[in-house]
Design a protein around this motif. Sequence first.
Motif, short mmCIF file in Angstrom:
data_model
loop_
_atom_site.label_atom_id
_atom_site.label_comp_id
_atom_site.label_asym_id
_atom_site.label_seq_id
_atom_site.Cartn_x
_atom_site.Cartn_y
_atom_site.Cartn_z
N ASP A 126 -8.09 3.16 -0.83
CA ASP A 126 -8.65 3.38 0.50
C ASP A 126 -8.73 4.87 0.80
N LEU A 127 -9.94 5.32 1.24
CA LEU A 127 -10.18 6.72 1.55
C LEU A 127 -10.43 6.89 3.04
N ASP A 128 -10.21 8.10 3.52
CA ASP A 128 -10.56 8.44 4.89
C ASP A 128 -12.07 8.49 5.05
N GLU A 129 -12.55 8.34 6.31
CA GLU A 129 -13.98 8.37 6.57
C GLU A 129 -14.59 9.72 6.17
N HIS A 162 -7.02 -1.78 -4.55
CA HIS A 162 -7.82 -1.01 -3.59
C HIS A 162 -7.37 0.45 -3.59
N ILE A 200 -15.10 9.74 2.48
CA ILE A 200 -16.22 8.88 2.09
C ILE A 200 -17.54 9.60 2.31
N VAL A 216 -4.78 9.36 -0.33
CA VAL A 216 -5.37 8.02 -0.39
C VAL A 216 -4.26 6.98 -0.27
N LYS A 217 -4.66 5.76 0.07
CA LYS A 217 -3.75 4.62 0.11
C LYS A 217 -4.13 3.66 -1.01
N SER A 264 0.83 -1.20 0.00
CA SER A 264 0.00 0.00 0.00
C SER A 264 0.87 1.25 0.00
N ASN A 286 -2.97 0.16 -3.33
CA ASN A 286 -2.09 -0.99 -3.55
C ASN A 286 -2.48 -1.66 -4.86
N ASP A 294 1.09 5.58 -0.06
CA ASP A 294 0.42 6.85 0.21
C ASP A 294 0.54 7.74 -1.01
#
Length: 247
Positions: A163-166, A161, A169, A81-82, A70, A84, A72
């Motif tokens: 991945d986002l912060d809450e 993926h 989102i 965002v993260k 993953s 991978n 950054d």
Amino acid sequence: MFAYFWYIFISILLAILISAFRVLREYERGVIFFLGRFYGVKGPGLIIVIPLIQQMERVDLRTIVMDVPSQDVISLDNVSVKVNAVVYFRVIEPDKAIIQVENFLEATSQLAQTTLRSVLGQHELDEMLAQRDRLNMDIQTILDQQTDAWGIKVANVEIKHVDLDESMIRAIAKQAEAERTRRAKIIHAEGEMQASEKLMAAANILAQQPQAMQLRYLQTLTEIAGDKSSTIVFPLPIDIVNNLMKQ
């Protein structure tokens, strides 16, 4: 004593001869060095490597599936965002994979990580989420060009993926809700526009034939009478209304 010496000598000789025979599987190749210099690529099957004079490095030609850790990434619109991914590649030139780079697996992994951050950092978040196929192709093209000197062919790259912060989102959910509301209002407005055009066309047609207007009037009375309501209607001939309007 002399017989014992010959026994040891023959045993060592047999061990050296046996070690000279190597078996390479169908998916393996052996890069041979003769006194430190590149000699050639051998395999698959049974090959002979002269001990102490020749050295062999085994190379696997099967497709390697490498998971990119993953990373950054900061998108073009400053969203963190993260991401991978997974990279599919294989060695097509074993001699280059051994001679041109110290460890082609580690080198490919590090290059994939930096390329992933570099490419995705040039795009906005919406593009990362909606245009993965194009981004996969861009990353694959760059990796394939860079690893060509190492005798490696990158077959495919897939972003797994994002991945986002809450908070991000929730912001995307609000944006999607606002977009749906906007579309609903536009559809409603378009429906009102189409209905008004149809009503105007119907009014123009009925205005050309007063009898049609009277028939429409009687039909409306019939519909009202069919409902169980307390509405009282006083019919008034259309021609009388027209005469009153003319006066």
